[in-house]
Scaffold this motif. Structure first.
Motif, short mmCIF file in Angstrom:
data_model
loop_
_atom_site.label_atom_id
_atom_site.label_comp_id
_atom_site.label_asym_id
_atom_site.label_seq_id
_atom_site.Cartn_x
_atom_site.Cartn_y
_atom_site.Cartn_z
N GLU A 1 77.72 153.85 44.41
CA GLU A 1 79.11 154.01 44.80
C GLU A 1 79.65 152.69 45.33
O GLU A 1 78.88 151.75 45.57
CB GLU A 1 79.24 155.11 45.86
CG GLU A 1 78.45 154.83 47.12
CD GLU A 1 78.44 156.01 48.07
OE1 GLU A 1 79.18 156.99 47.81
OE2 GLU A 1 77.71 155.96 49.08
N PRO A 2 80.97 152.56 45.51
CA PRO A 2 81.53 151.30 46.00
C PRO A 2 80.88 150.84 47.30
O PRO A 2 80.54 151.65 48.17
CB PRO A 2 83.01 151.65 46.20
CG PRO A 2 83.28 152.71 45.18
CD PRO A 2 82.02 153.54 45.15
N GLY A 3 80.72 149.53 47.39
CA GLY A 3 80.08 148.95 48.57
C GLY A 3 78.60 148.69 48.38
O GLY A 3 77.96 148.10 49.24
N ARG A 4 78.05 149.12 47.23
CA ARG A 4 76.63 148.91 46.95
C ARG A 4 76.47 148.33 45.56
O ARG A 4 77.26 148.60 44.66
CB ARG A 4 75.87 150.24 47.06
CG ARG A 4 76.17 151.01 48.33
CD ARG A 4 75.47 152.34 48.36
NE ARG A 4 74.12 152.22 48.88
CZ ARG A 4 73.25 153.22 48.92
NH1 ARG A 4 73.58 154.42 48.47
NH2 ARG A 4 72.04 153.04 49.42
N TYR A 5 75.43 147.53 45.39
CA TYR A 5 75.12 147.02 44.06
C TYR A 5 73.79 147.60 43.59
O TYR A 5 72.92 147.95 44.39
CB TYR A 5 75.09 145.49 44.02
CG TYR A 5 73.91 144.80 44.66
CD1 TYR A 5 72.73 144.58 43.94
CD2 TYR A 5 73.97 144.34 45.97
CE1 TYR A 5 71.64 143.93 44.52
CE2 TYR A 5 72.89 143.68 46.56
CZ TYR A 5 71.73 143.48 45.83
OH TYR A 5 70.66 142.84 46.41
N LEU B 1 84.49 153.73 37.83
CA LEU B 1 84.61 152.43 37.19
C LEU B 1 83.49 151.53 37.70
O LEU B 1 83.35 151.32 38.90
CB LEU B 1 85.97 151.81 37.50
CG LEU B 1 86.40 150.59 36.69
CD1 LEU B 1 86.62 150.97 35.22
CD2 LEU B 1 87.68 149.99 37.28
N CYS B 2 82.67 151.01 36.78
CA CYS B 2 81.54 150.16 37.14
C CYS B 2 81.49 148.95 36.21
O CYS B 2 81.90 149.04 35.06
CB CYS B 2 80.20 150.90 37.00
SG CYS B 2 80.13 152.52 37.80
N LEU B 3 80.97 147.85 36.72
CA LEU B 3 80.70 146.71 35.85
C LEU B 3 79.21 146.42 35.88
O LEU B 3 78.53 146.69 36.86
CB LEU B 3 81.52 145.48 36.25
CG LEU B 3 81.23 144.74 37.56
CD1 LEU B 3 80.04 143.79 37.44
CD2 LEU B 3 82.45 143.93 37.99
N ALA C 1 79.64 149.27 41.54
CA ALA C 1 80.54 150.41 41.40
C ALA C 1 81.86 150.05 42.08
O ALA C 1 81.87 149.67 43.26
CB ALA C 1 79.94 151.66 42.02
N LEU C 2 82.96 150.15 41.36
CA LEU C 2 84.26 149.80 41.90
C LEU C 2 85.04 151.03 42.35
O LEU C 2 85.83 150.97 43.30
CB LEU C 2 85.06 149.02 40.86
CG LEU C 2 84.40 147.71 40.38
CD1 LEU C 2 85.12 147.14 39.18
CD2 LEU C 2 84.35 146.70 41.50
N ARG C 3 84.86 152.13 41.63
CA ARG C 3 85.48 153.41 41.99
C ARG C 3 84.52 154.53 41.62
O ARG C 3 83.66 154.37 40.77
CB ARG C 3 86.79 153.63 41.23
CG ARG C 3 87.98 152.84 41.71
CD ARG C 3 89.19 153.22 40.90
NE ARG C 3 90.37 152.45 41.23
CZ ARG C 3 91.40 152.31 40.43
NH1 ARG C 3 91.40 152.87 39.23
NH2 ARG C 3 92.45 151.60 40.80
#
Length: 289
Positions: free
Chosen positions: A62-66, A89-91, A45-47
């Motif tokens: 959320e950002p900071g976690r995969y 925004l996620c990849l 998660a980027l945003r």
């Protein structure tokens, strides 16, 4: 990475990239919970944020976690934090188990004693971010992707196997393990979801006892094999209604239901609305987006 990825997500929804296994998701607003199937993949998660529910477990992506998904799992997912000026925004990078299996003899991944949930969150580390960022940069030189892309995916899988979630991933890919047997059961269900399901036959197919299949299947997916099959049928029926514009009776028959009325009842319970109303809502949302 966020700035580079955002170029591939000009609008809401899921977008392909020059590297086939890498996709980008964007949402400009929060959403209601939606039943969906998550495939084996690695995500960042980027945003913004998503909430993902598997069984009784709720995960905040959320950002900071995969997010690591080791098998196809049915979840309830929603965008929980997003805005037009700060979209979610996620990849996601899909992977297949044969590639994981190739690496197992070369790494010292921890081995779990019993199958665990097929989805988990962990903190993102620099070792993981590095190959992902290099792969994202490589998207701008597509002529290099065929040679360098597989090497970067292999490095990412290596980092996952030797990281916090290595045991979760290894147990699914290790031949002969209970996790691998459950993976085979899931694969069989995905390929034959239209057929009537006899649990004894499925257990024999993957060399497990019926009780062991039930116990370990639920441990990984949070549902029983019958519930899993039902969700596969309903997901495919929804796709048929949306993309192929089938009528309800035809969609029900094609996914294995003998009774259109039973199909409509189960569809309503699963998606929160009868088939036609649900499809109209989804088409309206898609046209607005």
């Amino acid at each position: 990475m966020t700035a580079r990825i955002e170029r591939y997500a000009p609008g809401e929804g899921t977008h392909d990239t020059p590297w086939g296994s890498l996709t980008v998701f964007r949402a400009d607003s929060t959403s209601t919970p939606t039943c969906t199937l998550y495939e084996p993949s690695f995500g960042i998660a980027l945003r913004g944020a998503k909430q993902i529910v598997l069984g009784q477990e709720a995960l905040v992506f959320e950002p900071g976690r995969y997010l690591l998904t080791s098998v196809d799992v049915p979840v309830l997912a929603q965008v929980s934090r997003a805005a037009p000026d700060e979209p979610c925004l996620c990849l996601k990078i899909r992977f297949d188990l044969p590639r994981v299996r190739e690496l197992l003899p070369e790494v010292r991944a921890a081995r779990a004693s019993a199958p665990s949930r097929g989805i988990a969150l962990s903190p993102v580390t620099g070792d993981l971010l590095d190959p992902v960022l290099r792969l994202v940069r490589l998207l701008e030189t597509p002529q290099d992707l065929p040679v360098l892309g597989p090497l970067l995916e292999r490095e990412l899988l290596y980092r996952l196997l030797t990281g916090e979630q290595g045991a979760r991933l290894a147990q699914i890919a290790t031949a002969g393990s209970q996790g691998h047997q459950i993976t085979r059961a899931i694969q069989w269900l995905r390929e034959h979801y239209q057929r009537p399901l006899r649990i004894d036959d499925l257990a024999a197919q993957v060399n497990m006892s019926t009780s062991s299949l039930h116990h370990h299947f639920r441990a990984v997916t949070a549902v029983s094999p019958l519930q899993y099959q039902k969700q596969l049928r309903l997901q495919e029926a929804r796709r048929l209604l949306l993309s192929e514009r089938c009528d309800v009776a035809t969609a029900a028959h094609r996914v294995g239901y003998e009774s259109p009325s039973q199909f409509s009842r189960e569809y309503s319970r699963h998606f929160g609305a009868p088939p036609l109303r649900d499809v109209v809502r989804l088409r309206v949302e898609a046209s607005v987006a």
